[in-house]
Scaffold this active site. Structure first.
Site, PDB file in Angstrom:
ATOM      1  NE  ARG A   1      -1.469   3.393   5.237  1.00  0.00           N
ATOM      2  CZ  ARG A   1      -1.107   2.778   6.258  1.00  0.00           C
ATOM      3  NH1 ARG A   1      -0.537   3.366   7.253  1.00  0.00           N
ATOM      4  NH2 ARG A   1      -1.265   1.384   5.803  1.00  0.00           N
TER       5      ARG A   1
ATOM      6  CE  LYS B   1      -6.165   9.540  -2.006  1.00  0.00           C
ATOM      7  NZ  LYS B   1      -6.260   9.166  -0.292  1.00  0.00           N
ATOM      8  CG  ASN B   2      -6.856   5.819  -2.888  1.00  0.00           C
ATOM      9  OD1 ASN B   2      -6.099   6.857  -2.389  1.00  0.00           O
ATOM     10  ND2 ASN B   2      -7.882   5.314  -2.403  1.00  0.00           N
TER      11      ASN B   2
ATOM     12  CB  CYS C   1      -2.683   8.058  10.315  1.00  0.00           C
ATOM     13  SG  CYS C   1      -2.117   6.851   8.955  1.00  0.00           S
TER      14      CYS C   1
HETATM   15  C1  UD1 Z   1      -3.245   5.951  -0.639  1.00  0.00           C
HETATM   16  C2  UD1 Z   1      -4.397   4.899  -0.614  1.00  0.00           C
HETATM   17  O1  UD1 Z   1      -4.426   3.994  -1.688  1.00  0.00           O
HETATM   18  N1  UD1 Z   1      -5.179   4.905   0.387  1.00  0.00           N
HETATM   19  C3  UD1 Z   1      -6.257   3.771   0.528  1.00  0.00           C
HETATM   20  C4  UD1 Z   1      -5.785   2.713   0.834  1.00  0.00           C
HETATM   21  O2  UD1 Z   1      -5.533   2.835   2.469  1.00  0.00           O
HETATM   22  P1  UD1 Z   1      -4.512   2.194   3.312  1.00  0.00           P
HETATM   23  O3  UD1 Z   1      -3.220   2.120   2.746  1.00  0.00           O
HETATM   24  O4  UD1 Z   1      -4.688   2.611   4.594  1.00  0.00           O
HETATM   25  O5  UD1 Z   1      -5.294   0.786   3.017  1.00  0.00           O
HETATM   26  P2  UD1 Z   1      -4.647  -0.647   2.960  1.00  0.00           P
HETATM   27  O6  UD1 Z   1      -5.488  -1.673   2.486  1.00  0.00           O
HETATM   28  O7  UD1 Z   1      -3.098  -0.541   2.675  1.00  0.00           O
HETATM   29  O8  UD1 Z   1      -4.578  -0.905   4.746  1.00  0.00           O
HETATM   30  C5  UD1 Z   1      -5.834  -1.227   5.452  1.00  0.00           C
HETATM   31  C6  UD1 Z   1      -5.625  -1.446   6.664  1.00  0.00           C
HETATM   32  O9  UD1 Z   1      -4.911  -2.372   6.921  1.00  0.00           O
HETATM   33  C7  UD1 Z   1      -3.945  -2.392   7.948  1.00  0.00           C
HETATM   34  N2  UD1 Z   1      -2.355  -2.426   7.638  1.00  0.00           N
HETATM   35  C8  UD1 Z   1      -2.156  -2.060   6.571  1.00  0.00           C
HETATM   36  C9  UD1 Z   1      -0.835  -2.324   6.043  1.00  0.00           C
HETATM   37  C10 UD1 Z   1       0.048  -2.853   7.070  1.00  0.00           C
HETATM   38  O10 UD1 Z   1       1.400  -2.902   6.742  1.00  0.00           O
HETATM   39  N3  UD1 Z   1      -0.432  -3.029   8.327  1.00  0.00           N
HETATM   40  C11 UD1 Z   1      -1.617  -3.021   8.456  1.00  0.00           C
HETATM   41  O11 UD1 Z   1      -2.030  -3.140   9.691  1.00  0.00           O
HETATM   42  C12 UD1 Z   1      -4.093  -1.023   8.767  1.00  0.00           C
HETATM   43  O12 UD1 Z   1      -5.106  -1.080   9.830  1.00  0.00           O
HETATM   44  C13 UD1 Z   1      -4.844  -0.286   7.497  1.00  0.00           C
HETATM   45  O13 UD1 Z   1      -5.830   0.928   7.894  1.00  0.00           O
HETATM   46  O14 UD1 Z   1      -6.962   1.747   1.011  1.00  0.00           O
HETATM   47  C14 UD1 Z   1      -7.948   2.008   1.656  1.00  0.00           C
HETATM   48  C15 UD1 Z   1      -8.929   0.843   1.857  1.00  0.00           C
HETATM   49  O15 UD1 Z   1      -9.184   0.208   0.481  1.00  0.00           O
HETATM   50  C16 UD1 Z   1      -8.712   3.320   1.004  1.00  0.00           C
HETATM   51  O16 UD1 Z   1      -9.777   3.909   1.863  1.00  0.00           O
HETATM   52  C17 UD1 Z   1      -7.484   4.490   0.942  1.00  0.00           C
HETATM   53  O17 UD1 Z   1      -8.084   5.548   0.296  1.00  0.00           O
HETATM   54  C1  PEP Z   2      -8.027   7.346   3.764  1.00  0.00           C
HETATM   55  C2  PEP Z   2      -8.055   7.790   2.341  1.00  0.00           C
HETATM   56  O1  PEP Z   2      -6.714   7.819   1.866  1.00  0.00           O
HETATM   57  P1  PEP Z   2      -5.183   7.652   2.531  1.00  0.00           P
HETATM   58  O2  PEP Z   2      -5.089   6.327   2.881  1.00  0.00           O
HETATM   59  O3  PEP Z   2      -4.231   8.302   1.571  1.00  0.00           O
HETATM   60  O4  PEP Z   2      -5.012   8.484   3.704  1.00  0.00           O
HETATM   61  C3  PEP Z   2      -8.778   8.326   1.800  1.00  0.00           C
HETATM   62  O5  PEP Z   2      -8.868   8.369   0.562  1.00  0.00           O
HETATM   63  O6  PEP Z   2      -9.844   8.638   2.227  1.00  0.00           O
END
Ligand code: UD1
Ligand code: PEP
Length: 351
Positions: free
Chosen positions: A134, A64-65, A158
């Protein structure tokens, strides 16, 4: 270009105002405290009553990712992009709706998606769709890069806690975008009235989504872009491969720095979405905690090395029977420390 945006996006009419605090809040990664692990939601629970044994062979879906950013990246491409092995999930169906709401032609045949974005006539995807997941927010990068503007609702999906998008926004600003928040939507437009321009940006935190969004934007920015402290996840590499196959020039995917030479427009190409390592890892853990033996396929072992190491240390026997086959058997009790959901995923997300 024609737009269904209700906003006047001409640069001269746009006084810049600061973004709200919550969008720009500094990235503070809290320790895994009770507050993170005890998030209460009104969503249904899955209650599993054991003891149970699992057995058999489990097919692993496409990731999915990887699929979500690659589908968003079709917005950088003229002609048709053919994406195979797309998992049939709520998130991928939602991303298809997001693209269709922009005017893209999306055809779905089982796990294959054909996307043609030549007919895109809007820079504002349907907000209800964007708020469902997201990953929908990824489209802001290719939209502003190709069309010079984008109006995208703040993302949803989220239930696991607040996940800001400040890095996406600051990165786009570094590429010459002016960004504002209005009515819960992020409006971005190229400050020069034409398109994005290459630049340098260092992410405070190696966010997967921000890395992918900025990579797509930089592929169509004028000149060279250097993105530092980027995410190194396999999904980032998958996206770079798709973009390069589509005519982009992205170097360094899989390392912590990307060097990207912008092109005016990419062309559609074909790709196969790789196996989902989170799904594979989840089944491995399911086998481990039920002391079962299962076979999962396909997997990409080098993407699972962290989890394989942890489970082996806990007494699991993991065998590669064929190139992509993994058998898991627990030999003794396994005790895993409880972690919040992202920490859990990061066991096999992080290198
Ligand atoms: C659609 C997708 O690919 N989702 C994946 C993505 O989620 P996700 O998009 O949340 O992962 P990111 O690595 O981008 O972000 C992780 C965390 O960084 C912080 N953050 C991120 C961006 C930003 O602009 N500001 C900020 O504060 C947030 O707390 C966020 O929860 O990576 C996670 C960790 O590897 C995976 O579990 C998710 O499945
Ligand atoms: C947190 C997940 O993905 P997303 O960032 O797309 O919500 C997930 O795949 O479990």
């Amino acid at each position: 270009m024609a737009s269904c945006s209700t906003f006047n996006l001409s640069p001269s009419s746009k006084p810049t105002k600061p973004l709200p605090h919550y969008l720009l809040k500094p990235l503070i990664h809290e320790p895994e405290t009770e507050t993170r692990t005890q998030i209460q939601t009104p969503y249904p629970k899955l209650i599993v009553t054991g003891p149970s044994k699992l057995s058999g062979r489990v097919p692993i879906s496409g990731s999915k990712n990887s699929a979500l950013p690659i589908l968003a990246a079709t917005l950088c491409c003229s002609g048709t992009s053919k994406i195979h092995n797309v998992p049939n999930l709520f998130d991928t169906r939602t991303m298809a709706s997001v693209l269709a709401s922009l005017g893209a032609k999306v055809e779905v045949f089982n796990n294959e998606m054909l996307v043609n974005t030549d007919g895109v006539d809007s820079v504002e995807p349907n907000s209800d769709e964007i708020r469902k997941i997201r990953g929908g927010f990824f489209v802001i990068g290719p939209l502003v890069a190709r069309f010079g503007e984008a109006v995208v609702a703040l993302p949803g999906g989220c239930n696991i806690g607040t996940r800001p998008v400040d890095l996406y926004i600051r990165g786009l600003q570094a590429l010459g975008a002016v960004v504002e928040l209005r009515d819960g939507k992020v409006q971005a437009y190229a400050a020069n009235g034409r398109g994005l321009v290459g630049g340098s940006f260092q992410l405070d935190y190696a966010s997967v989504g921000a890395t992918e969004t900025l990579m797509m934007a930089a592929c169509m920015a004028d000149g060279m872009t250097v993105l530092s402290n980027v995410a190194r996840e396999p999904e980032v590499v998958d996206l770079a491969r798709f973009l390069n196959d589509s005519g982009a020039c992205v170097e360094g995917a899989g390392s912590n720095q990307l060097v990207i030479k912008g092109k005016p427009l990419l062309h559609g190409s074909e790709c196969v979405i790789a196996a989902d390592r989170i799904e594979a890892g989840t089944f491995m853990l399911a086998a481990a905690i039920t002391r079962s033996c299962i076979s999962i396929s396909p997997v990409i072992p080098c993407q699972m090395s962290c989890l394989i190491h942890k489970l082996s240390a806990a007494g699991c026997k993991i065998r590669f029977q064929q190139f992509l086959d993994v058998g898991v058997k627990i030999c003794k009790a396994l005790r895993l420390r409880q972690a919040h959901i992202l920490g859990f995923l990061q066991i096999f997300n992080r290198k």
